[in-house]
Enzyme design. Structure first.
Site, PDB file in Angstrom:
ATOM      1  CG  ASP A   1      -7.472  -0.786  -2.397  1.00 51.83           C
ATOM      2  OD1 ASP A   1      -6.662  -0.749  -3.338  1.00 51.83           O
ATOM      3  OD2 ASP A   1      -7.105  -0.864  -1.203  1.00 51.83           O
ATOM      4  CB  SER A   2      -5.738  -4.857  -3.152  1.00 54.33           C
ATOM      5  OG  SER A   2      -5.123  -3.889  -2.313  1.00 54.33           O
TER       6      SER A   2
ATOM      7  CB  CYS B   1      -6.571  -0.059  -6.235  1.00 53.19           C
ATOM      8  SG  CYS B   1      -5.157  -1.165  -6.232  1.00 53.19           S
TER       9      CYS B   1
ATOM     10  CD  GLU C   1      -5.530  -4.900   3.322  1.00 53.35           C
ATOM     11  OE1 GLU C   1      -6.394  -5.667   3.763  1.00 53.35           O
ATOM     12  OE2 GLU C   1      -5.791  -3.839   2.740  1.00 53.35           O
TER      13      GLU C   1
ATOM     14  CB  CYS D   1       0.100   2.694  -2.557  1.00 53.56           C
ATOM     15  SG  CYS D   1      -0.805   1.337  -1.766  1.00 53.56           S
TER      16      CYS D   1
ATOM     17  CG  HIS E   1      -3.198  -0.181   1.395  1.00 52.54           C
ATOM     18  ND1 HIS E   1      -3.760  -0.452   0.168  1.00 52.54           N
ATOM     19  CD2 HIS E   1      -3.573  -1.195   2.209  1.00 52.54           C
ATOM     20  CE1 HIS E   1      -4.444  -1.599   0.239  1.00 52.54           C
ATOM     21  NE2 HIS E   1      -4.339  -2.055   1.476  1.00 52.54           N
TER      22      HIS E   1
HETATM   23  N1  DGL Z   1      -3.995   0.244  -2.447  1.00 52.33           N
HETATM   24  C1  DGL Z   1      -3.371  -0.228  -3.599  1.00 52.33           C
HETATM   25  C2  DGL Z   1      -2.770   0.828  -4.490  1.00 52.33           C
HETATM   26  O1  DGL Z   1      -3.202   1.952  -4.470  1.00 52.33           O
HETATM   27  C3  DGL Z   1      -2.743  -1.579  -3.650  1.00 52.33           C
HETATM   28  C4  DGL Z   1      -1.884  -2.032  -2.560  1.00 52.33           C
HETATM   29  C5  DGL Z   1      -1.631  -3.499  -2.728  1.00 52.33           C
HETATM   30  O2  DGL Z   1      -2.615  -4.234  -2.741  1.00 52.33           O
HETATM   31  O3  DGL Z   1      -0.470  -3.905  -2.876  1.00 52.33           O
HETATM   32  O4  DGL Z   1      -1.889   0.539  -5.255  1.00 52.33           O
END
Ligand code: DGL
Length: 276
Positions: A20-21, A83, A162, A194, A196
């Site tokens: 993931d990011s 992600c 984050e 997302c 996150h």
């Molecule tokens: N967790 C990520 C997603 O599912 C990316 C969030 C990000 O890096 O902006 O899109």
């Protein structure tokens, strides 16, 4: 063609590579671990480049390919793109680059959300890069039907998750603002698009209120990954009853990844830094 998993340079047992990011994909890792405790997992958080949500498509694809290359070289036999943003911009390039490597992505579950909505108004909380992607537009075309889909670009939310403590008041105010826009739009169902966002799901649920149902898709992704893993038919590495290894890597400061994995997911794993 790029190296296949069987030609990998490392000699550790085959594992599922997840990325993931940043820390968000831990929510997918948690679902994978729950479903397949005997399968080794290696997770990369691209912390040095997070968030992806405000980046352009070429950047997201290039980072995804570089991280996948790292995981494949280590011996990943299956790749899970944990992600939504990277899936939207890179999953096709990943499949083209490693045609024999199973790649499981994650996308907002428009179809189940539309089926679950009573008033035909569905909110999707996601990054700007996900909501503006061609793949997302195709998902809408294929599955929205007559439903009204309201995309809420949750600018700042992945970054806040984050960088802040999850219970920080400024993060709560940001969540409240994004939820208010969806309440104003009259949605009765909201998709977390997302990875996150499930880390602050309790707060999102509180701000949306009891009349709005929240849906996420991590468990379905883990089930799809399990089907792909079973098709690979590896002998189990871990002794029955003893969980397999989990490795956590970060391209930036590994401390947030260690902290969240330990606090939110109850894993005593120390993340290490990698240069990718
Ligand atoms: N967790 C990520 C997603 O599912 C990316 C969030 C990000 O890096 O902006 O899109």
């Amino acid at each position: 063609m790029n190296a296949l998993p069987s030609e990998s340079i490392a000699c550790k047992p085959p594992f599922i590579g997840v990325f993931d990011s940043g820390v968000g994909g831990l929510t997918v890792l948690r679902a994978l671990r729950h479903l397949m405790p005997d399968v080794p997992l290696q997770y990369v958080a691209d912390t040095a480049n997070a968030p992806y949500g405000e980046r352009d498509s070429d950047f997201i694809a290039a980072r995804s390919l570089a991280i996948a290359q790292h995981l494949v070289q280590q011996g990943a036999a299956l790749l899970v793109v944990a992600c939504n943003t990277a899936t939207a911009h890179a999953v096709e390039a990943l499949r083209r680059t490693w045609p024999e490597l199973p790649v499981v992505g994650i996308e907002p579950g428009i179809k189940p959300a539309v089926a679950a909505s009573r008033n035909g108004r569905v909110g999707v909380m996601a990054t700007t890069a996900t909501l503006t992607s061609a793949r997302y537009q195709e998902l809408l075309k294929a599955h929205a039907g007559p439903a009204h889909i309201v995309g809420q670009a949750c600018t700042g939310l992945a970054h806040g998750i984050e960088s802040a403590q999850l219970d920080a008041p400024e993060l709560d105010r940001l969540i409240a603002r994004h939820c208010a826009a969806l309440i104003d739009a009259g949605v009765d169902t909201v998709l977390l698009g997302c990875t996150h966002y499930p880390l602050v799901q309790d707060r999102i649920a509180r701000h949306l209120g009891p009349d709005v149902q929240l849906l996420n898709i991590e468990d379905a992704v883990a089930r799809q990954a399990q089907r792909c893993w079973q098709a690979l038919a590896f002998e189990p590495e871990a002794a029955p009853g003893s969980p397999a290894s989990i490795e956590l890597e970060s391209t930036g400061d590994p401390a947030p990844l260690t902290r969240l994995a330990q606090q939110a997911l109850h894993w005593p794993v120390q993340a290490r830094q990698v240069l990718i």
